[in-house]
Enzyme design. Sequence first.
Site, PDB file in Angstrom:
ATOM      1  N   HIS A   1      45.959  12.033  77.915  1.00  0.00           N
ATOM      2  CA  HIS A   1      47.351  12.051  77.432  1.00  0.00           C
ATOM      3  C   HIS A   1      48.032  13.347  77.872  1.00  0.00           C
ATOM      4  O   HIS A   1      49.139  13.344  78.399  1.00  0.00           O
ATOM      5  CB  HIS A   1      47.385  11.934  75.903  1.00  0.00           C
ATOM      6  CG  HIS A   1      48.704  12.320  75.285  1.00  0.00           C
ATOM      7  ND1 HIS A   1      49.099  13.643  75.148  1.00  0.00           N
ATOM      8  CD2 HIS A   1      49.735  11.583  74.818  1.00  0.00           C
ATOM      9  CE1 HIS A   1      50.315  13.689  74.618  1.00  0.00           C
ATOM     10  NE2 HIS A   1      50.720  12.456  74.405  1.00  0.00           N
ATOM     11  N   ASN A   2      47.349  14.463  77.663  1.00  0.00           N
ATOM     12  CA  ASN A   2      47.954  15.746  78.021  1.00  0.00           C
ATOM     13  C   ASN A   2      48.124  15.887  79.533  1.00  0.00           C
ATOM     14  O   ASN A   2      49.110  16.460  79.992  1.00  0.00           O
ATOM     15  CB  ASN A   2      47.130  16.893  77.459  1.00  0.00           C
ATOM     16  CG  ASN A   2      47.320  17.055  75.960  1.00  0.00           C
ATOM     17  OD1 ASN A   2      47.629  16.086  75.263  1.00  0.00           O
ATOM     18  ND2 ASN A   2      47.145  18.250  75.453  1.00  0.00           N
TER      19      ASN A   2
END
Length: 477
Positions: free
Chosen positions: A186-187
């Site tokens: 996600h990051n």
Amino acid sequence: GTAQIGVTGLAVMGRNLARNFARNGLTVAVHNRTYGRTESLVEEFGGEGAFIAAKSAEEFVASLERPRRLVVMVQAGAATDAVIEEFVPLLEPGDVIIDGGNAHFADTRRRESELRKHWIHFVGVGISGGEEGALRGPSIMPGGPAESYKSLGPLLERIAAKAPDGTPCVSHVGPDGAGHFVKMVHNGIEYADMQLIAEAYHLLRDVAGYSPAKIAETFRGWNAGRLDSYLMEITAEVLAHTDAATGKPFVDVVADRAEQKGTGRWTVQTALDLGVPVSGIAEAVFARSLSGHPALRETAAHLPGPGAEPLDEAAAARFAERVEQALYASKIVSYTQGFHQIRAGGEAYGWKVDLAAVAALWRAGCIIRAAFLDRIRSAYAARPNLVSLLADPGFADEIGAAQGGWRDVVAEAARRGVPTPGFSAALAYYDALRAPRLPAALTQGQRDYFGAHTYRRTDREGSFHTLWGGDRTEVAG
Ligand code: NBP
């Protein structure tokens, strides 16, 4: 004990998470190494719900109902290990330790396997949304034993963000480190999204000649369409902001050196280990690194570049439309790469990650939240074995329709000397995947020449080697 959940580590994240649980009707035991933080939480926010302030680890554990569920929200790394070590002797089989910090998934795998020996469930949870998310509803990515989710899931569902269709943005991602792995990717995707938006800004500024205010307005327009996302929305806010001290656009007074805390780097390091091409995410990490090398930049500042004629208003408007296409197409590529990495991680570590469920839990609460994620959810829901997002007919049509404008933008950027590592890497990925033949055949020839590494043929099974130093006959490899 009577507390349904406990939170230890009451810095900004832990405090907000504890308040979120309490505001949603749960009795929350709270604890922190330094008691002052516990005290001030209860003094300031005690009215929001039922808190039990614990002075010691023993008191904290005693205040929890069984099986005990304690959320650890301390600094990732050594602090997390110290806290686990402190609590393990106080816990019983069946109790659940939830690590909500930004742990590396490999640490989570290690901790989970150690705690399993004590019959303690260790659940590594990725939490996205920052301080505000922790308080008002984050996107929550729990890993750990599936069994632990039965008692923990309903509590997390209460505090999670809700997607536009009302579904809580939380679901069990997979065993051991799966939750932290998915949070890591996600990051990485977040880095790529940010870089792509930054490139769009750079092009509108330096090629189209738009002011920050005009770009803010353009981005607001895009945010009403298929690029609708939290990051698009806040970028417009940042660009529209004026520095109070100088009266200049805020973006012009900020030092142009981007920093990073490390999760983007982890994504790329892990992708290299897994052999997954995440070029868009990697370029985003490298773009931040490059910006932070003032000496390199200074020595290169006088190197020649192209001269540039400014575009007239009509040409600038046409160019801006193509930048929207380039941004959207490159975004599809970043998500294609990120989801590929999650699939590959699942295969390498024996997780069965449901990619539709991952897209679903990113629809709200987290930094990359966007209308787009619901499209990804439906793509994987319709075809759970989709090899790549680019194989989804809807995304394939869209990227195909955008590719002309995307190419023009990358070409124009090169002609005018504006760096677009994200747009360019994404386009190269798209074209490489499309290519009927890749020069990898030549690479294999080179490898065979200098290292006798052998090659396969297109017309026969087996591996082969050419006697490059001799008569160049081909032998079985
Ligand atoms: P910090 O990462 O700043 O950690 C501070 C907390 O850790 C305090 O409660 C401190 O206790 C405790 N702590 C430390 Br440091 N060493 C300890 C030890 N040896 N034993 C016990 N406690 C110890 O807090 P944060 O910014 O709230 O973040 C918490 C976690 O959430 C981190 O893993 C972070 O990466 C993650 N996260 C943060 C965000 C964000 O937006 N900030 C978002 C998502 C996830 P003390 O009060 O006694 O010093």
